[in-house]
Design an enzyme around this catalytic site. Sequence first.
Site, PDB file in Angstrom:
ATOM      1  N   PRO A   9      41.777  24.637 -59.684  1.00 30.29           N
ATOM      2  CA  PRO A   9      40.401  24.190 -59.483  1.00 30.29           C
ATOM      3  C   PRO A   9      39.782  23.480 -60.672  1.00 30.29           C
ATOM      4  CG  PRO A   9      40.547  26.586 -59.603  1.00 30.29           C
ATOM      5  CD  PRO A   9      41.943  26.076 -59.489  1.00 30.29           C
ATOM      6  N   ASN A  10      39.064  22.439 -60.340  1.00 32.86           N
ATOM      7  CA  ASN A  10      38.247  21.646 -61.268  1.00 32.86           C
ATOM      8  C   ASN A  10      39.060  20.734 -62.185  1.00 32.86           C
ATOM      9  OD1 ASN A  10      35.675  22.654 -60.396  1.00 32.86           O
ATOM     10  ND2 ASN A  10      36.219  24.585 -61.386  1.00 32.86           N
ATOM     11  N   ARG A  17      34.100  14.942 -67.873  1.00 34.13           N
ATOM     12  CA  ARG A  17      33.163  15.787 -68.628  1.00 34.13           C
ATOM     13  C   ARG A  17      33.926  16.677 -69.602  1.00 34.13           C
ATOM     14  NH1 ARG A  17      30.842  18.104 -63.635  1.00 34.13           N
ATOM     15  NH2 ARG A  17      31.468  16.191 -62.647  1.00 34.13           N
ATOM     16  N   TYR A  22      38.669  19.466 -73.023  1.00 32.40           N
ATOM     17  CA  TYR A  22      39.782  19.130 -72.128  1.00 32.40           C
ATOM     18  C   TYR A  22      40.340  17.718 -72.309  1.00 32.40           C
ATOM     19  CZ  TYR A  22      38.235  23.403 -69.813  1.00 32.40           C
ATOM     20  OH  TYR A  22      37.894  24.708 -69.546  1.00 32.40           O
ATOM     21  N   ASN A  74      49.171  24.801 -64.018  1.00 28.20           N
ATOM     22  CA  ASN A  74      47.882  25.096 -64.659  1.00 28.20           C
ATOM     23  C   ASN A  74      46.964  25.633 -63.565  1.00 28.20           C
ATOM     24  OD1 ASN A  74      45.416  25.271 -65.881  1.00 28.20           O
ATOM     25  ND2 ASN A  74      45.530  23.281 -66.902  1.00 28.20           N
ATOM     26  N   ALA A  77      40.834  28.269 -63.555  1.00 22.41           N
ATOM     27  CA  ALA A  77      40.151  29.565 -63.664  1.00 22.41           C
ATOM     28  C   ALA A  77      40.836  30.668 -62.849  1.00 22.41           C
ATOM     29  CB  ALA A  77      38.692  29.413 -63.232  1.00 22.41           C
ATOM     30  N   ASP A  87      51.224  36.838 -57.136  1.00 28.01           N
ATOM     31  CA  ASP A  87      52.199  37.340 -56.169  1.00 28.01           C
ATOM     32  C   ASP A  87      53.035  36.197 -55.590  1.00 28.01           C
ATOM     33  OD1 ASP A  87      51.284  39.898 -56.576  1.00 28.01           O
ATOM     34  OD2 ASP A  87      50.135  40.031 -54.718  1.00 28.01           O
ATOM     35  N   GLU A  98      53.590  28.123 -67.371  1.00 29.30           N
ATOM     36  CA  GLU A  98      52.124  28.110 -67.268  1.00 29.30           C
ATOM     37  C   GLU A  98      51.577  27.215 -68.380  1.00 29.30           C
ATOM     38  OE1 GLU A  98      50.440  32.025 -67.729  1.00 29.30           O
ATOM     39  OE2 GLU A  98      48.396  31.240 -67.885  1.00 29.30           O
ATOM     40  N   HIS A 100      48.012  25.431 -70.173  1.00 30.06           N
ATOM     41  CA  HIS A 100      46.563  25.270 -70.307  1.00 30.06           C
ATOM     42  C   HIS A 100      46.283  24.224 -71.365  1.00 30.06           C
ATOM     43  CE1 HIS A 100      45.813  28.651 -67.748  1.00 30.06           C
ATOM     44  NE2 HIS A 100      46.764  29.296 -68.401  1.00 30.06           N
ATOM     45  N   LEU A 101      45.325  23.382 -71.060  1.00 32.57           N
ATOM     46  CA  LEU A 101      44.922  22.358 -72.028  1.00 32.57           C
ATOM     47  C   LEU A 101      44.318  23.014 -73.265  1.00 32.57           C
ATOM     48  CD1 LEU A 101      43.318  20.312 -69.204  1.00 32.57           C
ATOM     49  CD2 LEU A 101      45.101  19.358 -70.673  1.00 32.57           C
ATOM     50  N   ARG A 107      39.342  31.513 -76.753  1.00 33.57           N
ATOM     51  CA  ARG A 107      38.086  31.248 -76.043  1.00 33.57           C
ATOM     52  C   ARG A 107      37.412  32.564 -75.631  1.00 33.57           C
ATOM     53  NH1 ARG A 107      38.693  26.550 -71.785  1.00 33.57           N
ATOM     54  NH2 ARG A 107      36.416  26.687 -71.992  1.00 33.57           N
ATOM     55  N   ARG A 111      38.739  34.637 -70.568  1.00 33.04           N
ATOM     56  CA  ARG A 111      39.826  33.649 -70.421  1.00 33.04           C
ATOM     57  C   ARG A 111      41.106  34.093 -71.124  1.00 33.04           C
ATOM     58  NH1 ARG A 111      37.249  28.959 -68.384  1.00 33.04           N
ATOM     59  NH2 ARG A 111      35.153  28.797 -69.200  1.00 33.04           N
TER      60      ARG A 111
HETATM   61  O1  CA2 Z   1      42.577  25.123 -70.549  1.00 37.30           O
HETATM   62  C1  CA2 Z   1      42.891  25.005 -69.357  1.00 37.30           C
HETATM   63  O2  CA2 Z   1      43.737  24.206 -68.957  1.00 37.30           O
HETATM   64  C2  CA2 Z   1      42.181  25.850 -68.293  1.00 37.30           C
HETATM   65  O3  CA2 Z   1      43.139  26.217 -67.304  1.00 37.30           O
HETATM   66  C3  CA2 Z   1      41.110  24.968 -67.695  1.00 37.30           C
HETATM   67  C4  CA2 Z   1      40.221  25.694 -66.696  1.00 37.30           C
HETATM   68  C5  CA2 Z   1      39.676  26.994 -67.292  1.00 37.30           C
HETATM   69  O4  CA2 Z   1      38.951  27.703 -66.310  1.00 37.30           O
HETATM   70  C6  CA2 Z   1      40.775  27.869 -67.833  1.00 37.30           C
HETATM   71  O5  CA2 Z   1      40.194  29.016 -68.414  1.00 37.30           O
HETATM   72  C7  CA2 Z   1      41.600  27.138 -68.872  1.00 37.30           C
HETATM   73  C8  CA2 Z   1      39.026  24.833 -66.303  1.00 37.30           C
HETATM   74  C9  CA2 Z   1      39.364  23.482 -65.792  1.00 37.30           C
HETATM   75  C10 CA2 Z   1      38.079  22.718 -65.643  1.00 37.30           C
HETATM   76  O6  CA2 Z   1      38.285  21.417 -66.096  1.00 37.30           O
HETATM   77  C11 CA2 Z   1      37.200  20.617 -66.274  1.00 37.30           C
HETATM   78  C12 CA2 Z   1      37.450  19.368 -66.775  1.00 37.30           C
HETATM   79  C13 CA2 Z   1      36.416  18.504 -66.989  1.00 37.30           C
HETATM   80  C14 CA2 Z   1      35.114  18.889 -66.703  1.00 37.30           C
HETATM   81  C15 CA2 Z   1      34.858  20.144 -66.210  1.00 37.30           C
HETATM   82  C16 CA2 Z   1      35.905  21.018 -65.984  1.00 37.30           C
END
Ligand code: CA2
Length: 150
Positions: A9-10, A17, A22, A74, A77, A87, A98, A100-101, A107, A111
């Site tokens: 997600p996201n 943003r 990110y 990735n 959240a 699972d 796995e 994560h950026l 953090r 997280r």
């Molecule tokens: O660091 C990562 O890759 C995360 O998986 C990114 C997730 C966050 O919930 C994890 O804790 C760590 C969030 C991705 C949201 O990405 C956005 C990018 C641009 C603007 C808003 C959100």
Amino acid sequence: MKILVLNGPNLNLLGTREPGIYGRETLAQIMQRLTEIAALQGMTLEAFQSNHEGELIDRIHQASHDNVAGLIFNPGAYTHTSVALRDAIAGVALPTVEVHLSNIHAREEFRQKSLIAPVSTGQICGFGALGYELALTALISHCRKEQPAT
Ligand code: CA2
């Protein structure tokens, strides 16, 4: 060999943003470069992003019928909340890296816990988009070692 890259997600918002956390690249740009790097290694790469837990689970199940050698994941959240995704990864038993950026361990406390890490082959975080390339290198090496000699 085929590799599936899953983004949760996201992550479709990348490049629009929060560049400080990110980065400035879009997900499409990152996946395009990864596809080219994979091709140089003789690998096929498929990329799938969804904001829906169930769609990610379905794609993981499908991977086990699609001759996919391994996953780069990735979970966004869902990393911190989804027993169902954990699972699914455990259920298909495919090598999974796995990614994560951001460095989730540096953090907020919520997280710092990953439900996915214990069922993954390994985790790469904190290196921005480069993390996907590091994951690809690691996964290819892992899969080649696992392949029986012919
Ligand atoms: O660091 C990562 O890759 C995360 O998986 C990114 C997730 C966050 O919930 C994890 O804790 C760590 C969030 C991705 C949201 O990405 C956005 C990018 C641009 C603007 C808003 C959100």
